[in-house]
Motif scaffolding. Structure first.
Motif, PDB file in Angstrom:
ATOM      1  N   ILE A 182      24.297  -3.343  15.834  1.00  0.00           N
ATOM      2  CA  ILE A 182      25.210  -4.233  14.618  1.00  0.00           C
ATOM      3  C   ILE A 182      24.968  -3.469  13.548  1.00  0.00           C
ATOM      4  N   PHE A 183      25.861  -2.501  13.408  1.00  0.00           N
ATOM      5  CA  PHE A 183      25.929  -1.136  12.333  1.00  0.00           C
ATOM      6  C   PHE A 183      26.391  -2.243  11.062  1.00  0.00           C
ATOM      7  N   TRP A 184      25.667  -2.631  10.387  1.00  0.00           N
ATOM      8  CA  TRP A 184      25.914  -3.325   8.965  1.00  0.00           C
ATOM      9  C   TRP A 184      25.980  -2.448   7.832  1.00  0.00           C
ATOM     10  N   GLY A 185      26.708  -1.381   7.607  1.00  0.00           N
ATOM     11  CA  GLY A 185      26.318  -0.623   6.573  1.00  0.00           C
ATOM     12  C   GLY A 185      25.468   0.734   6.774  1.00  0.00           C
ATOM     13  N   HIS A 186      25.715   1.451   7.840  1.00  0.00           N
ATOM     14  CA  HIS A 186      24.840   2.359   8.396  1.00  0.00           C
ATOM     15  C   HIS A 186      25.650   3.637   8.857  1.00  0.00           C
ATOM     16  N   ALA A 187      25.389   4.865   8.445  1.00  0.00           N
ATOM     17  CA  ALA A 187      26.042   6.077   8.994  1.00  0.00           C
ATOM     18  C   ALA A 187      25.367   6.598  10.019  1.00  0.00           C
ATOM     19  N   PRO A 188      25.832   6.607  11.242  1.00  0.00           N
ATOM     20  CA  PRO A 188      25.184   7.019  12.411  1.00  0.00           C
ATOM     21  C   PRO A 188      24.838   8.697  12.118  1.00  0.00           C
ATOM     22  N   ASN A 189      25.625   9.457  11.556  1.00  0.00           N
ATOM     23  CA  ASN A 189      25.406  10.861  11.415  1.00  0.00           C
ATOM     24  C   ASN A 189      24.360  11.284  10.517  1.00  0.00           C
ATOM     25  N   SER A 190      23.435  10.361   9.792  1.00  0.00           N
ATOM     26  CA  SER A 190      22.389  10.517   9.089  1.00  0.00           C
ATOM     27  C   SER A 190      21.226  10.686   9.897  1.00  0.00           C
TER      28      SER A 190
END
Lengths: 197, 972, 333
Positions: B497-505
């Motif tokens: 659950i990506f709740w406000g997260h950029a995976p490319n970081s």
């Protein structure tokens, strides 16, 4: 009467481009038109400095001199404005301006550039203050609201100053006094670090 | 002869009121020619959706703020005060709103942090009101196509699948990835929600941003946070920045730094592998090889010890373990420092002397120091440096750790981390009991939510799952991809659950793509679809839920300097988006624990009442003094920005008289105690009640016969004129202060200490007697609980200096570390430097923030950075036959490659390449932007730098290594 | 001379303290003084003192990388102080010249009067091309002149707002018809090159006799040296106008301001030249000489006209049997 000027303090400008986006934000400037921009000299090398540049509202404005239709005028505050109803989009002001201030919404074949657009010192245009036409053509008229250009007001390090020329010189003079005139204080003695001690 | 009627403006424009003499203060609004002001009135929202058309090359842009002539009045425009959502400086914003449309942005001249100033991002924040590229409604992926669904359907689908995974696999198979972009209240609810779900697999960006700082600094002197403030740097006589480029990452901070530079003639020292825009304004620039922070710091300390510049009295009174440091530093002779870091003796000496001669000097670091396999060593070395110079606990000194995201400090404090509950209480049974009590829930019920059994042992006994650290966000991909047998939990991660997260970081992008494809369920809750929605080739099982931005809701946010700021709602949520806490309510209701989650929080309709959440936070966060910042006090501070001093942050007069702006934590005790907040940590020159502090007594009272408590140093007005341990009910009784408690307080304080006494009485009484509730001890220069008690240098896993590996080897591999096998030596053993000769590092650009999905969707910002690039030195470019502007392949040492433009510059030194990490949308040369739901692709896309970044994690916190890896660059 | 001396004295006076200063410096602060003042260097670069210095900018617009464009000011000075006044004077002088010529020479009649025998001189396609080019030329000249001199002459009379309407129209016509003119000019060149190649002996002889103005008859082939001159002016100067016009009219190749300024000057000078030349051509081709205008109007010339102005050509036509034996019946013209 006040004489409005911009001044950019190269010792403080950090090329954060806030002035650029503040301007775009305030006047809804479309993509490709840059009433203000930041230019960096010696990018990435010792001595790197940046300056924010826009229309400098010259006393003897070259744009006004070369305009074939005489669409420029200077307000009592020393702000150089132009009338988009008169502008024919010839581009001469762009050739003449030392600062690259005049911008055109397009650069298409048959010299189709559209009406010239440039920094208004947030002072609108010849239309009635705060009228819808004025906003559409020139953006917001902050001067008439008793405010100064947003680019300078939002500058992150207060490098970009805008306002009456005398007051700007006072501010800048104070800064110079603070910084001192020592040759060691030229800002890049990192090559001679021993000298700082 | 007809002439134009040429009007001139009515203003006698005279920018008066030069408040700080170096600040250009524009015309005072009130003193301006008020009669000449006729405000525009705007048409309604109708213009809003047409905003995108302004991209067309028309000079008269489609206006959101359509002006009408004179029939408007001042009353039409509502000015809303809020706080920028980009970085941790916390700049104030005044939004002009008309008929619900965000029509203008005015500089907040009276805001104590920014005085109206902004960087490119803050000056463009009104774009939030356009939201052209926003995710507009709940969407799910069905057979490779995005399908609009209702909120109810989305929540119901997601809930069913989560419950299914919980049943089939384990609660730990669902990973709750929170955000530093949440407000404090949302962050707290998120952490609480994960607890109620029954997992410690909850984390957020702080793990990959300053986790090594928090761990290193807190273990040195108590709290893991910026000790002073941006404004306090006005008092600094010298400023050292390492691995920090505020000119791009925290531009408004430069306003404060320049004040010190110009008015105090403070030398600016920048230590960085890159000649950054900050370095361009520095007096000393030390260009180190990436990953050699400890050597350069020890190199400076070598000169300091050599010349006897250390603050001997400070060390005697307030620091433990300097002798051990001295022994390590002795090894770092100027020659060795130059051999390892590449910096000459004269420069190291110059920097050390500048810091020693100009005290108080402050020390700034950012991600350049933290994101390393030895990040915790780096941060502790920095702390030791400041301790040795006696720069701690003084205005103008301190460790000014610039945090990243706007609320990363808050989200960290509120424990959106896999290793702690809110307030750094940890995960021990006592911690859970404390919070269960705060939540008014049955501890056993909370415990029952977790997996049964045990994953690891603690002190020879099986530890319960709820007391076991979860998988950190930096490693979630391994939680998915690693063999089940190798993971210390019941099953692999099945749902993210990506709740406000950029995976490319995050590093290892190519493996992340695989992990995303392997998941059963991928849920993205965000105002933008983000790269998580598109970087994989999934056909099903992806849900996108549109969250409202922080401009569309309200609540508190904690800036880097620990000040709380209240944000007001600027506009109603655009499209179908909902505030995060509303979505949390919906989801928890579906998952069946909303009653418990919101037991003492009023829910209006479906929106939890934010003020209630903050009050609950106040009632439980005793450890770090998150208790005094009631919603009422924060709102009062928001109303009175102008009354706080620009340098001290203290209000003089007005309703907030005596308070420090935003009640920087710790603001001890209950709100009624009216503690003013602590502007500078560990400053004994003030009494505790005035915001003074001592070092925290956190590590015991004695070690190997040495006293760990302060010796002869105590805060102003302290009745104990020496060091003392932390306060508890027994200590109060021993001191004879027990009877200072009220009867009610006594009831609650019995058997408790300063951290767990919910009445706040113990803190109140300690402070009444001039004592710090957490004790008065020495800081420790040696953290004996860490893998390297004395910070030492270790070469990066992927190093080009094979000659140093033997002398400075990395750690042994670990079998189970934060539930996962973690490799060190087995990677370093192999020599990659032949095939991958160039050191790869990464960093920020001023125009973009974080993963960039939001800022690259902002046309004012996107126009300024249109291409992903790699900076390379002319020598490397010539060797590769690359010219400025060419497309190149950059291949990381693990084989993933990115196609980017070459920017040939001397900003990096020969043998080093730099990439900004804000781009996404392309994956190893493939443009994935076609995968975005229609109309949501950002204006600018490019390769994610972290696709090419490699393995490597900090030995304490699992911080990812993004600052030194290896690569090769070839022309396309 | 004294002025120069004074200047030298003054400058050395200014430099004196500097020299003294540097002596002290080199003794005491030699190391520190050797640091280049980055501020001075910055402004030197900004002002392009040491040649063109390009910076960088995140803005993508044309020439965004330059802080100060020094050529713009040079262009302005040249345009406002030299180009416009001088072009105006040149045009005025040439008009006066034609007027004087008219006064002195008056109408040049055919000595032998008209024979009534018509010889085909220009094909229909040649005439069409000529007239298309001519019309375009006149429109472009007038619109060009309007933009060049309108501010000086028309704005004082009608005001900027009214003038703007003309100017917008003029710019529109100029920008869109310019490329058409380029095409027609190329065709003109192709269709008229035959007979316009210089023939040194003949042309020099013709010129030596002032085209027959100075005393005796000057013989000429199909085209006399004057006409050839006009042809090649049209070809080369017209070509320069077309090329420079193209650079100005299509700002889509990232031309820099310097380029535009340069080509703008070329365009204006060339245009002035060709307009001056065209005044001569138009005068000579219309009212100066009897029987000339009808040639381009009808395509046929009177045999006597041919004998008097293009005797060599006439003989060739005669030999080729292209001269009719009888008067061609004409509608009275």
């Amino acid at each position: 009467m006040a004489r409005m000027k911009f001044y950019c303090d190269a010792e403080r400008c950090i090329e954060c481009n806030a002035c650029v986006t503040a301007c775009k934000n305030e006047h809804e400037i479309p993509w490709g038109v840059n009433r203000r921009r930041v230019v960096t000299i010696k990018d990435g090398e010792p001595g790197e400095r940046s300056l924010s540049v826009a229309c400098m509202h010259c006393s003897d404005a070259p744009c006004a001199a070369v305009c074939p239709v005489d669409c420029f005028y200077t307000t009592n505050d020393g702000v150089v404005l132009h009338d988009k109803d008169i502008c024919i989009g010839c581009g001469y002001c762009f050739y003449a301006c030392p600062f690259g201030a005049p911008q055109f919404p397009e650069a298409a074949a048959f010299s189709s550039r559209g009406k010239m657009d440039k920094c208004t010192f947030c002072a609108g245009g010849p239309e009635e203050d705060h009228s819808s036409d004025e906003y559409k053509k020139y953006g917001r008229n902050r001067l008439a609201e008793g405010k100064l250009p947003l680019c300078a007001e939002m500058c992150s390090t207060k490098a970009l100053l805008a306002g009456d020329a005398n007051i700007l010189s006072d501010i800048y003079r104070k800064r110079i006094v603070n910084r001192g005139a020592s040759v060691l204080n030229w800002g890049v003695s990192y090559d001679n670090s021993k000298l700082r001690s | 002869m007809s002439k134009l009627t040429r009007k001139t403006s009515q203003v006698v424009a005279a920018p008066g009121n030069l408040r700080a003499n170096n600040i250009c203060q524009p015309i005072d609004k009130s003193s301006s020619v008020a009669n000449a002001v006729s405000r525009r009135s705007f048409l309604k929202r109708s213009g809003l959706m047409a905003g995108g058309a302004a991209l067309a090359s028309s000079v008269s842009p489609v206006m959101m703020k359509k002006a009408q002539a004179s029939n408007s009045s001042l009353g039409d425009i509502k000015e809303v005060k809020t706080v920028c959502t980009h970085c941790s400086v916390g700049c104030g914003i005044i939004a002009e709103v008309q008929n619900g449309v965000w029509t203008g942005q005015e500089p907040a001249f009276d805001h104590p942090f920014n005085k109206g100033a902004h960087c490119a991002k803050g000056a463009a924040i009104r774009e939030h009101g356009h939201g052209e590229k926003r995710l507009k409604y709940p969407t799910k992926l069905v057979d490779g196509k995005w399908k609009k669904v209702s909120w109810d359907e989305a929540i119901s689908d997601i809930g069913d699948q989560l419950l299914d995974i919980r049943e089939k696999n384990s609660p730990d198979s669902v990973y709750w990835l929170g955000s530093a972009k949440h407000s404090n209240e949302q962050a707290y609810l998120f952490r609480k929600m994960a607890a109620m779900w029954g997992t410690n697999n909850v984390d957020h960006q702080a793990r990959i941003c300053h986790s090594t700082t928090v761990a290193g600094v807190a273990n040195t002197w108590g709290y893991g946070a910026m000790t002073n403030s941006y404004n306090d740097m006005h008092n600094s006589k010298a400023i050292l920045m390492i691995g920090s480029n505020p000119a791009e990452a925290h531009p408004v901070a430069l306003q404060h730094i320049f004040k010190a530079k110009e008015e105090n003639n403070a030398p600016i020292i920048v230590i960085d592998p890159r000649f950054t825009r900050t370095a361009a304004h520095a007096d000393h620039f030390l260009q180190i090889r990436p990953g050699t922070d400890v050597p350069v710091i020890w190199g400076m300390l070598w000169h300091i010890f050599q010349n006897g510049w250390e603050d001997k009295e400070f060390i005697r009174q307030r620091v433990y373990g300097v002798e051990e440091i001295r022994q390590e530093v002795a090894k770092w002779t100027p020659d060795e420092v130059e051999r390892v870091t590449g910096v000459s003796e004269s420069r190291v000496y110059g920097a050390a002397k500048a810091m020693a001669d100009n005290r108080p000097s402050t020390f700034v670091w950012c991600m350049g120091g933290t994101q390393h396999t030895i990040g915790n060593n780096n941060t502790r070395a920095y702390c030791v440096f400041q301790l040795v110079l006696g720069n701690m606990g003084v205005p103008g000194g301190g460790t000014n750790i610039f945090r990243g995201h706007d609320n990363v400090q808050g989200a960290t404090d509120l424990g959106v981390l896999s290793n702690t509950l809110p307030g750094y209480y940890g995960l021990k049974p006592g911690s859970w009991k404390h919070w269960a009590k705060v939540w008014d829930l049955d501890y056993e019920w909370v415990k029952s939510r977790f997996d049964k059994g045990s994953y690891e042992q603690s002190k020879g006994k099986d530890a319960h799952v709820m007391n076991t650290k979860g998988i950190p966000v930096s490693r979630w991909i391994d939680g998915v991809l690693e063999d089940k047998e190798n993971i210390a939990q019941k099953d692999n991660v099945k749902a993210m659950i990506f709740w406000g997260h950029a995976p490319n970081s995050q590093t290892r992008g190519a493996e992340m793509k695989k992990a995303m494809e392997k998941l059963d369920l991928l849920v993205i809750v965000d105002p933008y679809p983000t790269a998580s929605a598109i970087m994989h080739d999934r056909k099903n099982g992806v849900y996108l839920l549109p969250a409202a931005t922080q401009m569309e809701t309200y609540g508190s946010v904690t800036a880097s300097n620990r000040s709380f700021q209240w944000r007001s709602k600027v506009i109603e949520p655009l499209f179908e988006s909902l505030p995060d806490h509303t979505i949390m309510y919906k989801l928890s209701k579906k998952l069946g624990f909303s009653e418990e989650l919101f037991k003492h929080i009023e829910v209006k309709g479906e929106e939890p009442y934010v003020e209630d959440v903050l009050r609950e936070i106040n009632s439980g966060m005793w450890t770090i003094g998150y208790t005094g910042q009631s919603p009422e006090r924060l709102k009062m501070h928001q109303e009175n920005w102008g009354t706080f001093d620009y340098t001290s942050l203290k209000a003089e007069g007005g309703p907030a008289d005596g308070d420090f702006y935003g009640l920087p934590w710790p603001a001890w005790g209950t709100p009624e105690m009216k503690h003013p907040g602590t502007p500078n940590l560990y400053n004994p020159a003030l009494s505790i009640a005035e915001g003074g502090l001592t070092f925290r007594a956190r590590f015991g009272v004695e070690r190997n016969g040495d006293n760990l408590l302060a010796e002869g140093s105590y805060s102003k007005g302290s009745e104990i004129k020496d060091g003392y341990p932390e306060f508890s009910h027994t200590m109060l009784k021993k001191l004879g202060w027990w009877d200072d408690l009220t009867a009610d307080e006594k009831k609650q304080a019995e058997g408790k200490n300063w951290k767990t006494d919910l009445s706040g009485g113990i803190q109140r009484v300690a402070i009444k007697h001039g004592c710090a509730p957490f004790g008065n001890a020495k800081a420790r220069a040696v953290v004996w609980t860490f893998p390297d008690p004395v910070p030492i240098h270790r070469e990066p896993l992927y190093t080009s200096r094979r000659d140093l590996v033997e002398k400075y080897p990395t750690y042994e591999d670990r079998k189970s570390f934060w539930r996962l096998p973690t490799r060190y030596k087995s990677i370093q053993a192999k020599d990659y430097s032949g095939d991958y000769p160039i050191i790869l590092t990464s960093g920020r650009l001023v125009e973009y923030e974080g993963g960039g999905d939001e800022s690259r969707s902002n046309r004012w910002l996107a126009e300024l950075q249109q291409d992903m690039f790699v900076e390379m030195h002319p020598r490397d470019a010539n060797n590769a036959g690359v010219k400025d502007g060419d497309d190149v392949w950059l291949e990381g040492a693990e084989g993933s490659r990115v196609k980017v433009k070459a920017l040939v510059t001397r900003r990096v030194s020969s043998g080093v390449a730099f990439m900004p990490f804000h781009f996404s949308g392309h994956m190893q040369g493939v443009d994935m932007t076609g995968n975005f739901p229609e109309g949501t692709a950002p204006y600018v896309a490019g390769e994610a730098a972290n696709t090419a970044m490699t393995y490597g994690y900090d030995s304490v916190t699992q911080m990812q290594e993004t600052k030194c890896s290896l690569c090769r660059i070839t022309k396309v | 001379m004294t002025k120069l001396l004074k200047t030298i004295l003054f400058i050395s006076f200014l430099l004196l303290p500097q020299i003294a200063q540097s002596n002290i410096s080199s003794n005491q602060f030699d190391e520190s003084i050797s640091i280049e003042n980055p501020g001075a260097e910055l402004w030197r670069n900004v002002r392009q003192r040491d040649g063109i210095f390009e910076g960088t900018s995140q803005s993508q617009s044309t020439d965004a990388n330059f802080l100060i464009n020094i050529t713009g000011e040079a262009w302005r000075q040249y345009r406002m102080l030299d180009l416009i006044p001088k072009a105006g004077i040149a045009l005025l002088v040439s008009l006066i010249g034609v007027l004087l010529f008219r006064v002195i020479r008056g109408n040049i009649l055919l000595e032998a009067g008209r024979s009534g025998i018509k010889i085909l001189r220009f094909s229909t396609s040649q005439r069409v091309i000529h007239w298309v080019t001519a019309i375009l030329f006149i429109i472009l000249s007038l619109t060009g002149l309007l933009l060049l001199f309108g501010r000086s002459f028309l704005i004082p009379m009608m005001g900027a707002e009214a003038f703007s309407y003309f100017a917008v129209g003029a710019k529109f016509l100029h920008d869109y018809l310019g490329p058409a003119f380029a095409v027609s000019l190329v065709l003109l060149f192709i269709f008229f090159i035959k007979g316009n190649m210089p023939s040194l002996k003949q042309d020099l002889a013709w010129l030596a006799k002032g085209g027959g103005m100075l005393g005796r008859h000057a013989s000429a082939d199909r085209y006399n040296a004057g006409e050839k001159g006009w042809f090649w002016i049209a070809a080369f100067v017209g070509g320069a106008i077309v090329v420079s016009g193209f650079v100005l009219d299509f700002p889509i190749f990232g031309q820099s301001r310097e380029t535009m300024e340069l080509f703008h000057v070329i365009h204006t000078i060339a245009a002035t030249l060709i307009v001056i030349a065209s005044i001569g051509h138009i005068y000579m081709g219309t009212i100066a000489m009897d029987g000339t205008f009808e040639v381009m109007k009808t395509g046929y010339c009177d045999s006597n006209w041919a004998k008097e102005h293009h005797d060599l050509w006439y003989e060739k036509q005669l030999a080729a049997g292209k001269v009719p034996a009888q008067k061609t019946p004409t509608k009275s013209s």
